[in-house]
Design a protein around this motif. Structure first.
Motif, PDB file in Angstrom:
ATOM      1  N   GLY A 147      26.852 -31.204 -15.095  1.00 16.57           N
ATOM      2  CA  GLY A 147      25.415 -32.153 -15.130  1.00 16.57           C
ATOM      3  C   GLY A 147      25.816 -33.640 -14.311  1.00 16.57           C
ATOM      4  N   ILE A 148      25.155 -33.374 -13.562  1.00  5.88           N
ATOM      5  CA  ILE A 148      24.843 -35.033 -12.465  1.00  5.88           C
ATOM      6  C   ILE A 148      24.096 -35.859 -13.020  1.00  5.88           C
ATOM      7  CG2 ILE A 148      25.320 -35.693  -9.671  1.00  5.88           C
ATOM      8  CD1 ILE A 148      25.416 -32.441  -9.491  1.00  5.88           C
ATOM      9  N   LEU A 149      23.821 -37.012 -12.628  1.00 12.24           N
ATOM     10  CA  LEU A 149      23.204 -37.652 -12.963  1.00 12.24           C
ATOM     11  C   LEU A 149      22.151 -38.282 -11.729  1.00 12.24           C
ATOM     12  CD1 LEU A 149      21.888 -39.591 -15.326  1.00 12.24           C
ATOM     13  CD2 LEU A 149      23.297 -41.750 -14.343  1.00 12.24           C
ATOM     14  N   VAL A 150      21.029 -37.665 -11.524  1.00  9.26           N
ATOM     15  CA  VAL A 150      19.773 -37.887 -11.074  1.00  9.26           C
ATOM     16  C   VAL A 150      18.355 -38.573 -11.526  1.00  9.26           C
ATOM     17  CG1 VAL A 150      20.728 -36.159  -9.028  1.00  9.26           C
ATOM     18  CG2 VAL A 150      19.300 -35.486 -11.188  1.00  9.26           C
ATOM     19  N   SER A 151      18.958 -39.937 -11.501  1.00 14.52           N
ATOM     20  CA  SER A 151      17.650 -40.503 -12.549  1.00 14.52           C
ATOM     21  C   SER A 151      16.196 -40.866 -11.219  1.00 14.52           C
ATOM     22  CB  SER A 151      18.065 -42.132 -12.166  1.00 14.52           C
ATOM     23  OG  SER A 151      19.584 -42.290 -13.460  1.00 14.52           O
ATOM     24  N   CYS A 152      15.281 -40.368 -11.742  1.00 14.21           N
ATOM     25  CA  CYS A 152      13.843 -40.350 -11.561  1.00 14.21           C
ATOM     26  C   CYS A 152      12.890 -41.226 -11.603  1.00 14.21           C
ATOM     27  CB  CYS A 152      13.269 -38.775 -11.992  1.00 14.21           C
ATOM     28  SG  CYS A 152      12.846 -38.214 -13.349  1.00 14.21           S
ATOM     29  N   SER A 153      12.690 -41.739 -12.558  1.00 14.67           N
ATOM     30  CA  SER A 153      11.608 -43.215 -12.492  1.00 14.67           C
ATOM     31  C   SER A 153      12.329 -43.818 -11.495  1.00 14.67           C
ATOM     32  CB  SER A 153      11.243 -43.632 -13.662  1.00 14.67           C
ATOM     33  OG  SER A 153      12.550 -44.992 -13.732  1.00 14.67           O
ATOM     34  N   ASP A 154      11.271 -45.156 -11.222  1.00 20.21           N
ATOM     35  CA  ASP A 154      10.996 -45.799  -9.729  1.00 20.21           C
ATOM     36  C   ASP A 154      11.842 -47.130 -10.599  1.00 20.21           C
ATOM     37  OD1 ASP A 154       9.998 -44.607  -8.051  1.00 20.21           O
ATOM     38  OD2 ASP A 154       8.401 -45.583  -8.133  1.00 20.21           O
ATOM     39  N   TYR A 155      12.035 -47.720 -12.046  1.00 17.90           N
ATOM     40  CA  TYR A 155      12.261 -48.235 -12.598  1.00 17.90           C
ATOM     41  C   TYR A 155      14.185 -48.381 -12.224  1.00 17.90           C
ATOM     42  CZ  TYR A 155       8.681 -49.471 -15.912  1.00 17.90           C
ATOM     43  OH  TYR A 155       8.065 -50.004 -16.429  1.00 17.90           O
ATOM     44  N   HIS A 156      14.572 -47.330 -12.213  1.00 19.81           N
ATOM     45  CA  HIS A 156      16.708 -46.638 -11.336  1.00 19.81           C
ATOM     46  C   HIS A 156      16.120 -46.459 -10.109  1.00 19.81           C
ATOM     47  CE1 HIS A 156      17.783 -45.406 -15.647  1.00 19.81           C
ATOM     48  NE2 HIS A 156      16.668 -45.224 -16.128  1.00 19.81           N
ATOM     49  N   ILE A 157      15.147 -45.865  -9.356  1.00 23.50           N
ATOM     50  CA  ILE A 157      15.215 -45.516  -7.896  1.00 23.50           C
ATOM     51  C   ILE A 157      15.210 -46.822  -7.646  1.00 23.50           C
ATOM     52  CG2 ILE A 157      13.901 -44.345  -5.982  1.00 23.50           C
ATOM     53  CD1 ILE A 157      12.954 -42.245  -7.810  1.00 23.50           C
ATOM     54  N   PHE A 158      14.133 -47.745  -7.639  1.00 24.21           N
ATOM     55  CA  PHE A 158      14.106 -49.443  -7.326  1.00 24.21           C
ATOM     56  C   PHE A 158      15.270 -50.456  -7.315  1.00 24.21           C
ATOM     57  CE2 PHE A 158      10.499 -47.206  -5.196  1.00 24.21           C
ATOM     58  CZ  PHE A 158      10.023 -47.719  -4.184  1.00 24.21           C
ATOM     59  N   LYS A 159      15.303 -50.240  -9.135  1.00 21.68           N
ATOM     60  CA  LYS A 159      15.462 -51.483  -9.730  1.00 21.68           C
ATOM     61  C   LYS A 159      17.285 -51.030 -10.182  1.00 21.68           C
ATOM     62  CE  LYS A 159      11.896 -53.044 -11.629  1.00 21.68           C
ATOM     63  NZ  LYS A 159      11.456 -54.479 -10.791  1.00 21.68           N
ATOM     64  N   LYS A 160      17.608 -50.127 -10.039  1.00 22.31           N
ATOM     65  CA  LYS A 160      19.084 -49.882 -10.689  1.00 22.31           C
ATOM     66  C   LYS A 160      20.329 -49.724  -8.785  1.00 22.31           C
ATOM     67  CE  LYS A 160      20.184 -46.464 -12.783  1.00 22.31           C
ATOM     68  NZ  LYS A 160      20.794 -45.185 -13.430  1.00 22.31           N
ATOM     69  N   LEU A 161      19.273 -48.587  -8.776  1.00 25.28           N
ATOM     70  CA  LEU A 161      19.882 -48.434  -7.546  1.00 25.28           C
ATOM     71  C   LEU A 161      19.630 -48.843  -5.517  1.00 25.28           C
ATOM     72  CD1 LEU A 161      19.562 -44.253  -7.750  1.00 25.28           C
ATOM     73  CD2 LEU A 161      21.525 -45.490  -8.254  1.00 25.28           C
ATOM     74  N   ASN A 162      18.336 -49.879  -5.446  1.00 25.12           N
ATOM     75  CA  ASN A 162      17.952 -50.063  -4.761  1.00 25.12           C
ATOM     76  C   ASN A 162      17.502 -49.496  -3.551  1.00 25.12           C
ATOM     77  OD1 ASN A 162      18.449 -52.946  -5.966  1.00 25.12           O
ATOM     78  ND2 ASN A 162      20.344 -53.075  -5.967  1.00 25.12           N
ATOM     79  N   MET A 163      16.576 -48.365  -3.633  1.00 29.98           N
ATOM     80  CA  MET A 163      16.328 -47.299  -3.101  1.00 29.98           C
ATOM     81  C   MET A 163      15.578 -47.704  -2.961  1.00 29.98           C
ATOM     82  SD  MET A 163      19.387 -44.109  -2.917  1.00 29.98           S
ATOM     83  CE  MET A 163      21.356 -44.914  -2.876  1.00 29.98           C
ATOM     84  N   THR A 164      14.806 -46.069  -1.239  1.00 35.67           N
ATOM     85  CA  THR A 164      13.418 -45.698  -2.146  1.00 35.67           C
ATOM     86  C   THR A 164      13.498 -44.296  -2.184  1.00 35.67           C
ATOM     87  OG1 THR A 164      13.849 -45.027   0.345  1.00 35.67           O
ATOM     88  CG2 THR A 164      13.289 -47.315   0.608  1.00 35.67           C
ATOM     89  N   ARG A 165      12.232 -43.843  -2.914  1.00 31.94           N
ATOM     90  CA  ARG A 165      12.043 -42.146  -3.440  1.00 31.94           C
ATOM     91  C   ARG A 165      13.093 -41.333  -2.036  1.00 31.94           C
ATOM     92  NH1 ARG A 165       6.245 -41.936  -5.622  1.00 31.94           N
ATOM     93  NH2 ARG A 165       5.993 -43.097  -7.465  1.00 31.94           N
ATOM     94  N   LYS A 166      12.451 -41.654  -1.009  1.00 31.97           N
ATOM     95  CA  LYS A 166      12.853 -41.364   0.150  1.00 31.97           C
ATOM     96  C   LYS A 166      14.509 -40.935   0.248  1.00 31.97           C
ATOM     97  CE  LYS A 166      12.513 -39.479   5.446  1.00 31.97           C
ATOM     98  NZ  LYS A 166      13.726 -39.680   5.152  1.00 31.97           N
ATOM     99  N   GLN A 167      15.611 -42.042   0.631  1.00 36.50           N
ATOM    100  CA  GLN A 167      16.817 -42.627   0.055  1.00 36.50           C
ATOM    101  C   GLN A 167      17.464 -41.766  -0.961  1.00 36.50           C
ATOM    102  OE1 GLN A 167      17.114 -46.518   0.090  1.00 36.50           O
ATOM    103  NE2 GLN A 167      16.976 -46.832   2.792  1.00 36.50           N
ATOM    104  N   ALA A 168      16.387 -42.275  -1.608  1.00 36.71           N
ATOM    105  CA  ALA A 168      17.053 -41.106  -3.205  1.00 36.71           C
ATOM    106  C   ALA A 168      16.737 -40.001  -3.556  1.00 36.71           C
ATOM    107  CB  ALA A 168      16.639 -42.143  -4.253  1.00 36.71           C
ATOM    108  N   LEU A 169      16.006 -39.178  -2.971  1.00 38.20           N
ATOM    109  CA  LEU A 169      15.797 -38.077  -2.751  1.00 38.20           C
ATOM    110  C   LEU A 169      17.042 -37.519  -2.040  1.00 38.20           C
ATOM    111  CD1 LEU A 169      12.558 -35.744  -2.487  1.00 38.20           C
ATOM    112  CD2 LEU A 169      14.643 -34.892  -1.447  1.00 38.20           C
ATOM    113  N   GLU A 170      17.197 -37.773  -0.410  1.00 35.60           N
ATOM    114  CA  GLU A 170      18.089 -37.661  -0.404  1.00 35.60           C
ATOM    115  C   GLU A 170      19.825 -37.925  -0.555  1.00 35.60           C
ATOM    116  OE1 GLU A 170      17.688 -40.265   3.391  1.00 35.60           O
ATOM    117  OE2 GLU A 170      16.182 -38.875   4.006  1.00 35.60           O
TER     118      GLU A 170
END
Length: 459
Positions: A147-170
């Motif tokens: 298993g690999i964690l790939v958080s997919c809500s904007d709560y996680h992408i923007f607020k936890k990872l400090n990324m944009t959706r494009k950055q997170a997907l890449e």
């Protein structure tokens, strides 16, 4: 573009492909998830077809998510529970996989000992951090899937990872490719999917995974994680909370086959079991569970509940040994010191015990009247009654017959004078202010005093 669907035997429109919406501000669905209020359940009245997979199964996270909310199991405890999962799952492997951490020496020893058992099912899989070193660790330990964690809500992408959706997907795609490079089948944990922008991120991400899967010829699994238990099963409920919509969307819009879709639910809103069953009904092959539902916060979907749910939906246990559920419950209480709430379905001490006198009278005549199914046969748990001020003669008679295993001519009738004497003693207890039920050991002593010959009938 249209294609003929073998599943529905109709022509289906497939021309629209959802692309990533790389928004500048996170979509937090504040109209639904206003943190100062209880979450709202919105409806768009769009209903999707119910298409259960040809084959459904259960996966286990007792030793991963389940260990995040209790003291770690010892190696021997893990091995014993793993053996019970194997026995419960039966020869067809309805309990298909079991996931483990790989970090501590205890984790590693447990994994090796479970693998040494040589069982086909449950398959030992892992959950790792998304780093190349951890992928290599999993590979070196003999893992085929992780298993690999790939958080997919904007709560996680923007607020936890400090990324944009494009950055997170890449970022996610790079990680997943690294896993494939070292020979690991990725299981992508779509964390917080019930707060995610389904068409703006989830489906475009899944489409990229589908493309990678076709290029690499390596199966990639999606685990749809209802991290905070927001999922609802109601027909016509709107995304992102709709479980039918999520599963249908992963199949129809992203093109993922049922066998590569797994549901992982939490019980924050008492919906874990219902949502897991709904995921099965709408096309996910697997549901991820933990023993007794032990897991983060309110817990995961109880594995034993889905064993019973499987039998209800499929009309067969398919070889599962349901009596092992009782073995597991007894092991947790006696060996692990875990107190199961007594009214917990299937595993609590009183789940099939009645305290109402009128119910006990029905049980005495025919236990099918007030018992959910033959719990003695299917769970090795005979139906019982708890004796209190409302139990009456029928309750006491049923308790005696059940406790001592009296059958046929040996059974005690509620009009038996010995039962009358015991009831008089019970009534006197409550006249003097007692409020608790009378325990089994206490009743044995009363019977030894007023009707000792009953012990001889049990021989």
């Amino acid at each position: 573009m249209i294609e003929f669907s073998k599943k529905t035997n109709t022509l289906v429109q497939v021309q629209y492909k959802y692309s990533l919406q790389d928004v500048s501000e996170p979509n937090l669905y504040r109209d639904i998830f206003n943190y100062d209020e209880i979450p709202k359940c919105a409806f768009n009245h769009r209903k999707v077809p119910m298409f259960p997979a040809d084959e459904i199964w259960i996966t286990d996270t007792t030793f991963r998510d389940g260990q995040q909310s209790r003291a770690p199991y010892t190696v021997d405890q893990i091995l014993h529970l793993f053996d019970l999962l194997h026995k419960l799952g039966g020869p067809k492997g309805i309990i298909r996989q079991c996931e483990f951490f790989l970090y501590s020496d205890r984790d590693k020893e447990a994994v090796y000992k479970c693998m040494e058992r040589g069982y086909e099912y449950p398959e030992v899989t892992s959950w790792i951090r998304a780093t190349k070193n951890d992928f290599q660790l999993a590979k070196d330990m003999g893992m085929k899937e992780s298993g690999i964690l790939v958080s997919c809500s904007d709560y996680h992408i923007f607020k936890k990872l400090n990324m944009t959706r494009k950055q997170a997907l890449e970022h996610y795609m790079s990680i997943i490719k690294s896993a494939i490079e070292v020979g690991i089948r990725p299981r992508c944990h779509f964390e917080d999917i019930t707060r995610a922008d389904f068409y703006g991120f989830v489906v475009p991400f899944a489409l990229e995974l589908k493309k990678l899967m076709e290029e690499s010829k390596v199966p990639i699994k999606i685990r749809a994680c209802d991290t905070l238990g927001y999922g609802v099963s109601y027909p016509g409920a709107a995304l992102p909370r709709s479980v039918p919509g999520i599963i249908y969307g992963l199949r129809h819009h992203a093109g993922f086959p049922s066998e590569l879709i797994e549901w992982h639910g939490h019980n924050d809103f008492y919906k874990a079991v219902c949502n897991s069953a709904t995921a099965w009904l709408y096309g996910a092959s697997s549901v991820n569970c933990s023993l007794l539902g032990i897991g983060e916060r309110t817990g995961n979907t109880p594995l034993e509940a889905m064993v019973i749910e499987y039998a209800q939906l499929r009309g067969t246990t398919d070889g599962m040994d349901t009596t092992v559920i009782t073995e597991i419950a007894e092991y947790y209480e006696k060996e692990l010191g875990y107190q199961i709430p007594p009214r917990t379905p299937f595993v609590g001490r009183h789940f099939n015990v009645t305290q109402a006198g009128i119910h006990a009278d029905g049980l005495l005549k025919n236990e099918e009247i007030y018992n959910i199914f033959d719990t003695a046969k299917l769970l090795n748990r005979p139906v019982g009654v708890a004796i209190n001020q409302t139990s009456g003669l029928a309750g006491i008679a049923h308790w005696i017959n059940s406790h001592f295993g009296l059958e046929g001519a040996k059974r005690i009738d509620k009009k038996d004078e010995r039962v009358v004497k015991i009831k008089e003693w019970v009534d006197e207890q409550y006249k003097t202010g007692r409020v608790t039920a009378i325990g089994d050991n206490e009743l044995e002593e009363v019977i030894r005093k007023f009707a000792p010959e009953i012990f001889d009938l049990a021989l």
